[in-house]
Each structure stands twice: as C-alpha cells, then as structure tokens.
Motif scaffolding. Structure first.
Motif, PDB file in Angstrom:
ATOM      1  N   CYS A  30       0.839  -1.195   0.000  1.00 16.86           N
ATOM      2  CA  CYS A  30       0.000   0.000   0.000  1.00 16.86           C
ATOM      3  C   CYS A  30       0.876   1.248   0.000  1.00 16.86           C
ATOM      4  O   CYS A  30       1.504   1.553  -1.011  1.00 16.86           O
ATOM      5  CB  CYS A  30      -0.957  -0.057   1.181  1.00 16.86           C
ATOM      6  SG  CYS A  30      -2.228   1.207   1.103  1.00 16.86           S
ATOM      7  N   ASP A  31       0.946   1.954   1.109  1.00 17.03           N
ATOM      8  CA  ASP A  31       1.715   3.202   1.103  1.00 17.03           C
ATOM      9  C   ASP A  31       2.900   3.185   2.053  1.00 17.03           C
ATOM     10  O   ASP A  31       3.429   4.230   2.410  1.00 17.03           O
ATOM     11  CB  ASP A  31       0.800   4.411   1.361  1.00 17.03           C
ATOM     12  CG  ASP A  31       0.091   4.320   2.695  1.00 17.03           C
ATOM     13  OD1 ASP A  31       0.045   3.222   3.280  1.00 17.03           O
ATOM     14  OD2 ASP A  31      -0.423   5.343   3.164  1.00 17.03           O
ATOM     15  N   GLU A  32       3.324   1.990   2.495  1.00 19.18           N
ATOM     16  CA  GLU A  32       4.542   1.899   3.293  1.00 19.18           C
ATOM     17  C   GLU A  32       5.575   1.080   2.535  1.00 19.18           C
ATOM     18  O   GLU A  32       5.262  -0.021   2.086  1.00 19.18           O
ATOM     19  CB  GLU A  32       4.281   1.213   4.642  1.00 19.18           C
ATOM     20  CG  GLU A  32       4.061   2.172   5.781  1.00 19.18           C
ATOM     21  CD  GLU A  32       2.596   2.401   6.075  1.00 19.18           C
ATOM     22  OE1 GLU A  32       1.801   1.516   5.763  1.00 19.18           O
ATOM     23  OE2 GLU A  32       2.256   3.484   6.588  1.00 19.18           O
ATOM     24  N   THR A  33       6.792   1.635   2.398  1.00 22.80           N
ATOM     25  CA  THR A  33       7.881   0.845   1.820  1.00 22.80           C
ATOM     26  C   THR A  33       8.661   0.338   3.017  1.00 22.80           C
ATOM     27  O   THR A  33       9.189   1.134   3.785  1.00 22.80           O
ATOM     28  CB  THR A  33       8.828   1.729   0.970  1.00 22.80           C
ATOM     29  OG1 THR A  33       8.047   2.654   0.223  1.00 22.80           O
ATOM     30  CG2 THR A  33       9.687   0.892   0.041  1.00 22.80           C
ATOM     31  N   SER A  34       8.713  -0.979   3.197  1.00 22.71           N
ATOM     32  CA  SER A  34       9.355  -1.478   4.409  1.00 22.71           C
ATOM     33  C   SER A  34      10.177  -2.738   4.158  1.00 22.71           C
ATOM     34  O   SER A  34       9.809  -3.596   3.360  1.00 22.71           O
ATOM     35  CB  SER A  34       8.298  -1.745   5.484  1.00 22.71           C
ATOM     36  OG  SER A  34       8.912  -2.222   6.661  1.00 22.71           O
ATOM     37  N   ALA A  35      11.316  -2.812   4.864  1.00 22.11           N
ATOM     38  CA  ALA A  35      12.159  -4.010   4.826  1.00 22.11           C
ATOM     39  C   ALA A  35      12.556  -4.326   6.251  1.00 22.11           C
ATOM     40  O   ALA A  35      12.726  -3.413   7.074  1.00 22.11           O
ATOM     41  CB  ALA A  35      13.397  -3.756   3.983  1.00 22.11           C
ATOM     42  N   SER A  36      12.685  -5.629   6.535  1.00 19.21           N
ATOM     43  CA  SER A  36      13.026  -6.028   7.894  1.00 19.21           C
ATOM     44  C   SER A  36      13.768  -7.360   7.880  1.00 19.21           C
ATOM     45  O   SER A  36      13.530  -8.199   7.015  1.00 19.21           O
ATOM     46  CB  SER A  36      11.734  -6.157   8.704  1.00 19.21           C
ATOM     47  OG  SER A  36      12.015  -6.592  10.012  1.00 19.21           O
ATOM     48  N   ILE A  37      14.640  -7.527   8.845  1.00 17.28           N
ATOM     49  CA  ILE A  37      15.326  -8.819   9.001  1.00 17.28           C
ATOM     50  C   ILE A  37      14.875  -9.416  10.325  1.00 17.28           C
ATOM     51  O   ILE A  37      14.916  -8.754  11.369  1.00 17.28           O
ATOM     52  CB  ILE A  37      16.861  -8.641   8.970  1.00 17.28           C
ATOM     53  CG1 ILE A  37      17.276  -8.116   7.584  1.00 17.28           C
ATOM     54  CG2 ILE A  37      17.569  -9.963   9.281  1.00 17.28           C
ATOM     55  CD1 ILE A  37      18.683  -7.577   7.519  1.00 17.28           C
ATOM     56  N   GLN A  71       4.273   6.934   3.533  1.00 16.87           N
ATOM     57  CA  GLN A  71       3.903   8.023   2.620  1.00 16.87           C
ATOM     58  C   GLN A  71       2.669   8.781   3.116  1.00 16.87           C
ATOM     59  O   GLN A  71       2.079   9.553   2.363  1.00 16.87           O
ATOM     60  CB  GLN A  71       3.592   7.447   1.238  1.00 16.87           C
ATOM     61  CG  GLN A  71       4.691   6.607   0.636  1.00 16.87           C
ATOM     62  CD  GLN A  71       4.264   5.982  -0.684  1.00 16.87           C
ATOM     63  OE1 GLN A  71       3.229   6.319  -1.249  1.00 16.87           O
ATOM     64  NE2 GLN A  71       5.054   5.045  -1.173  1.00 16.87           N
ATOM     65  N   ILE A  72       2.300   8.551   4.364  1.00 18.36           N
ATOM     66  CA  ILE A  72       1.047   9.146   4.882  1.00 18.36           C
ATOM     67  C   ILE A  72       0.978  10.648   4.606  1.00 18.36           C
ATOM     68  O   ILE A  72      -0.030  11.161   4.141  1.00 18.36           O
ATOM     69  CB  ILE A  72       0.870   8.856   6.391  1.00 18.36           C
ATOM     70  CG1 ILE A  72       0.360   7.425   6.571  1.00 18.36           C
ATOM     71  CG2 ILE A  72      -0.124   9.825   7.039  1.00 18.36           C
ATOM     72  CD1 ILE A  72      -0.060   7.052   7.962  1.00 18.36           C
ATOM     73  N   ASP A  73       2.096  11.347   4.845  1.00 21.35           N
ATOM     74  CA  ASP A  73       2.075  12.812   4.681  1.00 21.35           C
ATOM     75  C   ASP A  73       1.805  13.232   3.244  1.00 21.35           C
ATOM     76  O   ASP A  73       1.239  14.303   3.004  1.00 21.35           O
ATOM     77  CB  ASP A  73       3.407  13.408   5.170  1.00 21.35           C
ATOM     78  CG  ASP A  73       3.475  13.378   6.687  1.00 21.35           C
ATOM     79  OD1 ASP A  73       2.393  13.276   7.310  1.00 21.35           O
ATOM     80  OD2 ASP A  73       4.586  13.414   7.242  1.00 21.35           O
ATOM     81  N   ILE A  74       2.203  12.399   2.306  1.00 18.13           N
ATOM     82  CA  ILE A  74       1.982  12.726   0.887  1.00 18.13           C
ATOM     83  C   ILE A  74       0.508  12.519   0.520  1.00 18.13           C
ATOM     84  O   ILE A  74      -0.135  13.369  -0.087  1.00 18.13           O
ATOM     85  CB  ILE A  74       2.879  11.829  -0.001  1.00 18.13           C
ATOM     86  CG1 ILE A  74       4.355  12.131   0.285  1.00 18.13           C
ATOM     87  CG2 ILE A  74       2.558  12.015  -1.489  1.00 18.13           C
ATOM     88  CD1 ILE A  74       5.291  11.008  -0.020  1.00 18.13           C
TER      89      ILE A  74
END
Ligand code: KG4
Ligand code: ZN
Length: 334
Positions: free
Chosen positions: A13-20, A35-38
C-alpha cells in the motif's frame, strides 16, 4: 538447528518497508518509509503516487535495513515478499526488488500473503497457540480466520462490502478528520457518549460482516444535520459509530470462539490499534477464558517485520516461489 534469517519486504500500500527477522520471532532491524504525509493531501492513498514513491524508496530502505542489522545479503537464508493482496502497482515494486535480490544472491523466494503477515506479527511477541482465531481488521480486510496449526488458514467469514478500516476512514472524512481518519476517530470516540442511534449491521448466524450500511447511516446523519443547520456532536457520533462497529466484530468473534473451541484469539491488521476494539476483545476473551494476543502498535500497521516473520513459517512449510511469481491485487489466504 541453525538460525534462520529472513529478509521481509512489504510494499502493498503506502509503506515501503524491509526487515530482518531471526527464526520468525526476533526482530533484528526494520526500516519503514511511510507516505502518509503525501497522501494526506488527497484524503486517501493515490495508487499511482504510491508506486512512484516505492520506486524512489525501495533501494534506500533495503540498504538502510541491512546497514542497521550490520548484515549482508549473503547472510540471509531467504527473501519473503508480500505478493498480494494490495495495490498492484505498489506490490510490483517490492516484488521486482525481491526477485532481483533472490536471483542475484541465489536465495529462496518466499511468497507471503499480506494477511498472513498481519497474523504473524503476533509471533514477534508471543508463540501462537492452536486452534487459533485471527480477527483480521484493516483498511482492506475484515475477516475471521481459523488456524489449526502453523500456516494452515481457513476463512470462516468476512465483510460482504466495505472493510472496517475503510469504513472508519470514510466516516472520519465526512466528520472532517484528517486522513487516515481511523486513529483520529478512535481518539475522539473516547471523549464522547454513544448517544446517536445507528443501525447494527448483519445480525445473523454467519461469520460475515457488513459495514456499508453503517457508513451510509453516519454520512446521511451528518448531511441531514447540516441541512437543518444543527451541529453534530462529533465526539458523540464518533463514540456511537465506534460502539456499533466494535460490537459487530465482537459478536461474530464470540460465536467463532465458542463454535470452534478456540484457545488463542489474535487481533491483526491496522484496526487492531483501535482502543475500543482492544478493550472489548479483552473483555470478551476474559469472559470466555481464552488467551488474547494483540501486537504492539508498531506491528499493527503495515511493516516488513510481519512479512519476515510469516515468511519464516512459510519457509518451514516448504513454500517457495520462482521468478515467475506475480503480484495479485486480490487473493484468498491459504
Ligand atoms: O493494516 P493497515 O496498515 O493497512 C491495510 O492493510 O489496510 O491498516 C490501515 C487501516 C486504516 O484504515 C486506518 O484508518 C486504520 O487501519 N486504523 C485504525 C486505527 N489505527 C489505524 N482504525 C481505527 N482505529 C485506530 N486506532
Ligand atoms: Zn495491512
């Protein structure tokens, strides 16, 4: 057994996320670029803009995540990716990044359903116990899912129209609350009395939900009051809406817990952050004597951590994808 490190990537959706995540339960490093502010300026997520921002962010997010963990791609055992459901243009960016890394570094590619991610966000906190009922409540989903073991999902029911989060956001919008309205409506509800009468949706024997009637009732009420030049008591309307929305979830969850002999209830998805729902689910599970797990706020909204955690259990389940894997805007959790 050797430790297993999974890199999870989420861009549905509107979050670009990576995690280990280590062994499905231990968060090593997470990066979330929201991207909430956009999208705030448009009153909702604009798919085209979302995918463009994912393109811009994905490499940075991945690099930062590895740096934070002080690890290299070579240290990963597999790459877990949200293949769907979600916005197709957004999903594709994460998927292409995951496929490229899997190909370049010769790592297994694990396809993860977004909702499996929300459910497994809980295993970062507590071990899941079966039979389990997952109450999945987000901007795109409202579902009751039974699990008899790891990575065994059975959908008992779901919304016939709007998702609960979508309904929160739309009701918040008509009340002039800023996007995303769900959390603001929740806060406002805590200060009001549920004095407006609203229709209770789908009072039947199924495990299904319906939120469009409730949403329309609130919108009509606001418009009618505006026409009569009467002011709305916003906090009371928020409290009235929240009461009906939460009760609808709790009633169907109660039925599922009893019918299916559930031991552990988990509440998953963005709306799991809702205070009214948290309180009501706590009261319900205390009354029925079953264990309740709700992830902390940071794991409730979209993130790569939950995808890496679900990816670990999918990995153990032998699930693999090859480079022909495609994104799906809709798909059943199985
Ligand atoms: O899971 P999520 O981050 O994205 C989807 O997969 O949909 O959920 C986002 C949704 C939004 O509709 C947002 O308004 C809602 O979760 N939400 C809330 C609260 N916090 C987030 N709704 C009601 N009360 C909250 N406290
Ligand atoms: Zn989500």
């Amino acid at each position: 057994m050797k430790d297993v490190y999974i890199l999870g990537i989420e861009t549905s959706c509107d979050e670009t996320s990576a995690s280990i995540v280590k062994n499905g339960t231990e968060e090593i490093a997470t990066v979330i670029s929201s991207q909430i502010d956009i999208h705030k300026n448009f009153g909702g997520v604009v798919p085209e803009i979302a995918s463009r921002h994912h393109v811009k962010n994905i490499t940075m997010v991945l690099e930062e995540c590895l740096e934070k963990a002080n690890m290299k791609m070579e240290d990963m055992d597999a790459i877990a990716i949200t293949y769907g459901p979600g916005l197709i243009g957004s999903l594709l960016i994460g998927l292409e990044a995951a496929k490229t890394l899997a190909f370049l570094y010769g790592k297994p590619l694990i396809p993860v359903h977004h909702i499996a991610g929300h459910i497994y966000a809980n295993s970062l906190v507590k071990e899941l116990q079966f039979p389990l009922l997952a109450v999945v409540v987000s901007g795109g989903h409202t579902e009751l899912i039974e699990m008899k073991g790891h990575y065994q999902f059975e959908k008992l029911g779901g919304t016939l129209d709007d998702a609960i989060g979508e309904c929160y956001d739309k009701v918040a919008r008509v009340m002039d609350l800023e996007y995303p309205g769900g959390p603001k409506l929740d806060k406002l509800a805590a200060t009001g009395n549920p004095s407006y009468k609203l229709p209770v949706p789908l009072k039947d024997d199924s495990y299904n939900f319906s939120f469009s009637g409730l949403k329309s009732a609130v919108i009509n009420l606001v418009h009618n009051e505006e026409q009569r030049k009467e002011g709305i008591r916003k906090e009371d309307l928020a409290a009235s809406f929240q009461k009906v929305a939460v009760e609808s979830i709790v009633t169907k969850a109660r039925k599922a817990i009893i019918d299916k002999g559930i031991k552990n209830v988990i509440v998953a998805g963005g709306v799991a952050a809702n205070n009214g729902l948290r309180t009501a689910m706590k009261a319900l599970t205390d009354e029925l004597g079953v264990e309740l797990s709700i992830p902390p706020m940071k794991y409730c909204t979209d993130n790569g951590t939950m995808i890496a955690s679900a990816g670990y259990y999918a990995y153990l389940d032998g699930r693999r994808a090859d480079l022909t894997l495609n994104s799906k805007s809709q798909d059943t959790l199985k």
